[in-house]
Structures are given as C-alpha cells and as structure tokens.
Design an enzyme around this catalytic site. Structure first.
Site, PDB file in Angstrom:
ATOM      1  CB  THR A   1       4.866  33.508   0.890  1.00  0.00           C
ATOM      2  OG1 THR A   1       3.461  33.430   1.155  1.00  0.00           O
ATOM      3  CG2 THR A   1       5.367  34.910   1.182  1.00  0.00           C
ATOM      4  CE  LYS A   2      -0.848  31.654   0.817  1.00  0.00           C
ATOM      5  NZ  LYS A   2      -0.429  32.951   1.346  1.00  0.00           N
ATOM      6  CB  THR A   3       2.692  25.634  -2.673  1.00  0.00           C
ATOM      7  OG1 THR A   3       1.313  25.795  -3.040  1.00  0.00           O
ATOM      8  CG2 THR A   3       2.781  25.309  -1.191  1.00  0.00           C
TER       9      THR A   3
END
Ligand SMILES: Cc1ncc(COP(=O)(O)O)c(C=O)c1O
Length: 359
Positions: free
Chosen positions: A182-184
């Site tokens: 889910t991270k950038t």
C-alpha cells in the site's frame, strides 16, 4: 452497496506498468540470486542517493527496519523510547521487540509526536525518540534533531508513510522505510530499508538482517533473516523513477478533497506550515464519523480509520501509557478517504460531491 471507488487500486499500477515490472523481475531472477542479488545493491544505492544518505540497508519489512534501527543504535532492556500515541502498531511494537519500554507521547494538531509533551516525559532511561511522518507528512526535522541533541537521544525516523516527501528518509540517525503493497513506493510483496550515514550503524544493520554474520563470515552476534528479494528490489528501483508523478497526482486529489471540505463541519488534518506531504493517506476529522462514513459508503465511497484508538490502548502494551487527550479526541474523529495515483477524475468527483452533500 459495492464500492464504486476502490480504497486502494494497486492493480491499476500493475495494469499500466506490469509488463515492464515482470520483465525486470525475470531479468533479476535470471541472474540466479533470488536473495542478495546485484539488483538489491543497485536499489540500495539509488535509495540512499535519493534520500541523501550514505547507506541504505534493504530488509524484509518496515517492521523489521524499525526493530533493527533500534538494535543497531544499542537500544535494549532498561531503555525507554518516546513514541507518538498515534501511529501504526509497528512504530511501538518494535520497542517491545528489543526489550525496551515505549513511552507514549501526545500528538500535535497534525497528529505527529508533540515535542512539548515529550519534554516532560524524558527520564534518565530515555534512549531514543521515534519520529513518525504520519500519513505522509514529515515531522519538523530541525526541531526533532535539536530535541534529540539536547537530551542525548538517538532520533529514529519512521518514514514508512512518507517516502517521496522532502526530508523523508534523511531525518535523525536512522530512517526506516516500508515498501509494503500500500505504500507510496510499493514492492510486489513485503520490503523495507534502513537509511543512515554512519558506517558502523550500516555494518550493524547488515549483520542484523542475516543471522549476525560479520565481514569475516563469523556469527559473532545474534541476527535475524530479513531480506528484500532481488526481484522486488528490481521493481522498487524502477518505481523510484516514477513516484514523483504519482505523488503529484495524490497531491492534486488531496487539494480537491480539501476544497470539497471547505464550509463543511469536517476538516482535513492538513499540512503544517513549511512541511511537505505526499498523502500516503488522506485523513479528515469529523464530528460524526459514523454518519459521514455511512453517507460515503451509500454513494460507493469506502473509508477506513487510521487509527481508531491510541497505541497505548492496544493490549500488547499492557496499558502502560497514561491517557493522551489530543490523541484520544483525534482517534474518535479521523476518517481516511480513498487516495491513490490511479483514481480517475470521475472517482475523485464522486468523493468530492458526496463530501459536500453529506455536510
Ligand atoms: C507508520 C508505519 N510504520 C511501520 C510500518 C511497518 O511496515 P511494514 O508493513 O513494511 O512492516 C507501517 C506499515 O504499515 C507504517 O505505516
């Protein structure tokens, strides 16, 4: 009603870039080293350069990155670590993992650790300060570094949600990144890294990630097995080159949400003066979370809550913490909206019109 707007849309990133990522993974694996292959070192070098650090040490997760950072800094039993009362569980569970005690600190208006509140909690046992760039907004690096210097603390940055923001990855002695899906900058799986400038800390981190083995090939200290797969490193390296575009898109979506909230009883958590935000999460505060979430859900807009209670209320911490009033209030009011670079304009408009109508 089924969500018309996806909360996460990682599959859309894959739909656009998947062919290239699959090719990069195949090339990395063709080298025969699924772990610790050349792509890992190349990614580490690119990440360190990007954040302006001397070293990046890739590990298996952001959770391990945090625990290894504390261990490398020599934090252990008998030590106290100042942590914000609001964050993801790993920010504070890492302190328990190394045998130290988390001391929970109330939050400022942007829900980051409040240094004024922290000052009263420093004791002779305090060894480290864990600064979380919550939701993608960096802490004030100058104030945090000054505070750590004044009190002789090791400053560890939890940059899991903020990679891409100015100063993210470069605050304090050690910075921890997460590449969870889910991270950038997301790995095809789990992944993390610790950034630092000190050669000895970097060497300690490399020992920690693989069974404590030193440069002479001896297992002199207790280590772990926590590695970033070579194939994941190849994809992450490519993503380091495209994330600026994704960040700009998330910032534009955040600006549209801010505008939609103007004149409503809801308000964005917002950006502190002079700080940078990459909007890993878009979080608003509302006097009636249940009603707003229901109205959004009815329109097909899913929401989540980050986070619904202060960390010290999690049973794992044995209720060690005293209540933090600002964190208690915030945890009753926060609501996260969908935000992702691949949300369409129509989806963003559905969110903004629903927000405006739900007031
Ligand atoms: C603030 C924060 N710290 C640490 C972590 C842990 O990272 P990982 O999921 O890669 O273990 C996360 C991930 O959700 C996070 O949001």
């Amino acid at each position: 009603m089924n969500a018309a707007v996806p909360f996460f849309a990682a599959e859309r990133t894959w739909a656009e870039h998947g062919e290239r990522y699959a090719q990069l993974m195949a090339e990395a694996l063709a080298g025969g080293q699924a772990l610790q292959g050349p792509a890992v070192r190349a990614f580490e070098a690119a990440l360190a350069a990007r954040c302006g650090r001397a070293h990046a040490v890739a590990v298996g997760s952001g959770t391990d990155a945090l625990a290894f950072a504390l261990l490398a800094a020599g934090v252990g039993p008998g030590d106290e670590v100042l942590v914000p009362a609001i964050s993801f569980i790993a920010t504070a569970s890492c302190v328990l993992r190394v045998g130290a005690v988390p001391v929970f600190v109330d939050v400022d208006p942007w829900l980051r650790l409040d240094l004024d509140a922290a000052r009263a909690l420093v004791t002779p046992a305090t060894r480290a300060l864990l600064a979380v760039d919550l939701y993608g907004q960096t802490v004030d690096h100058v104030a945090f570094e000054r505070f750590a210097d004044e009190h002789g603390l090791t400053l560890v940055e939890d940059a899991a949600q903020a990679l891409g923001a100015t100063h993210a990855g470069a605050i304090g002695a050690l910075s921890c990144c997460s590449f969870d899906p889910t991270k950038t900058i997301a790995a095809p799986g789990s992944g993390g890294a610790v950034l630092c400038d000190d050669d000895a800390l970097a060497a300690a981190l490399r020992r920690l990630r693989w069974h404590g083995r030193d440069d002479a090939g001896r297992f002199a200290t207790l280590g772990h097995n926590s590695q970033l797969p070579t194939a994941a490193a190849a994809v992450l390296h490519a993503k380091l080159a495209s994330d600026a575009r994704w960040t700009e898109r998330r910032r534009a979506i955040a600006a549209a949400y801010d505008a939609a909230l103007a004149g409503t009883p809801h308000r964005p958590v917002g950006v502190a003066p002079g700080r940078d935000h990459v909007f890993h999460k878009y979080v608003l505060r509302t006097p009636d979370r249940t009603a707003l979430a229901a109205a959004l859900a009815a329109a097909g807009v899913p929401t989540r809550v980050h986070y619904d209670r202060p960390l010290y209320r999690e049973p794992v911490f044995g209720h060690r913490g005293r209540a933090c009033p600002a964190a208690e209030t915030a945890c009753r009011e926060v609501l996260s909206l969908p935000i992702h670079a691949y949300l369409t304009d129509a989806e963003v408009e559905l969110v903004t019109t629903t927000l405006a109508a739900a007031s």
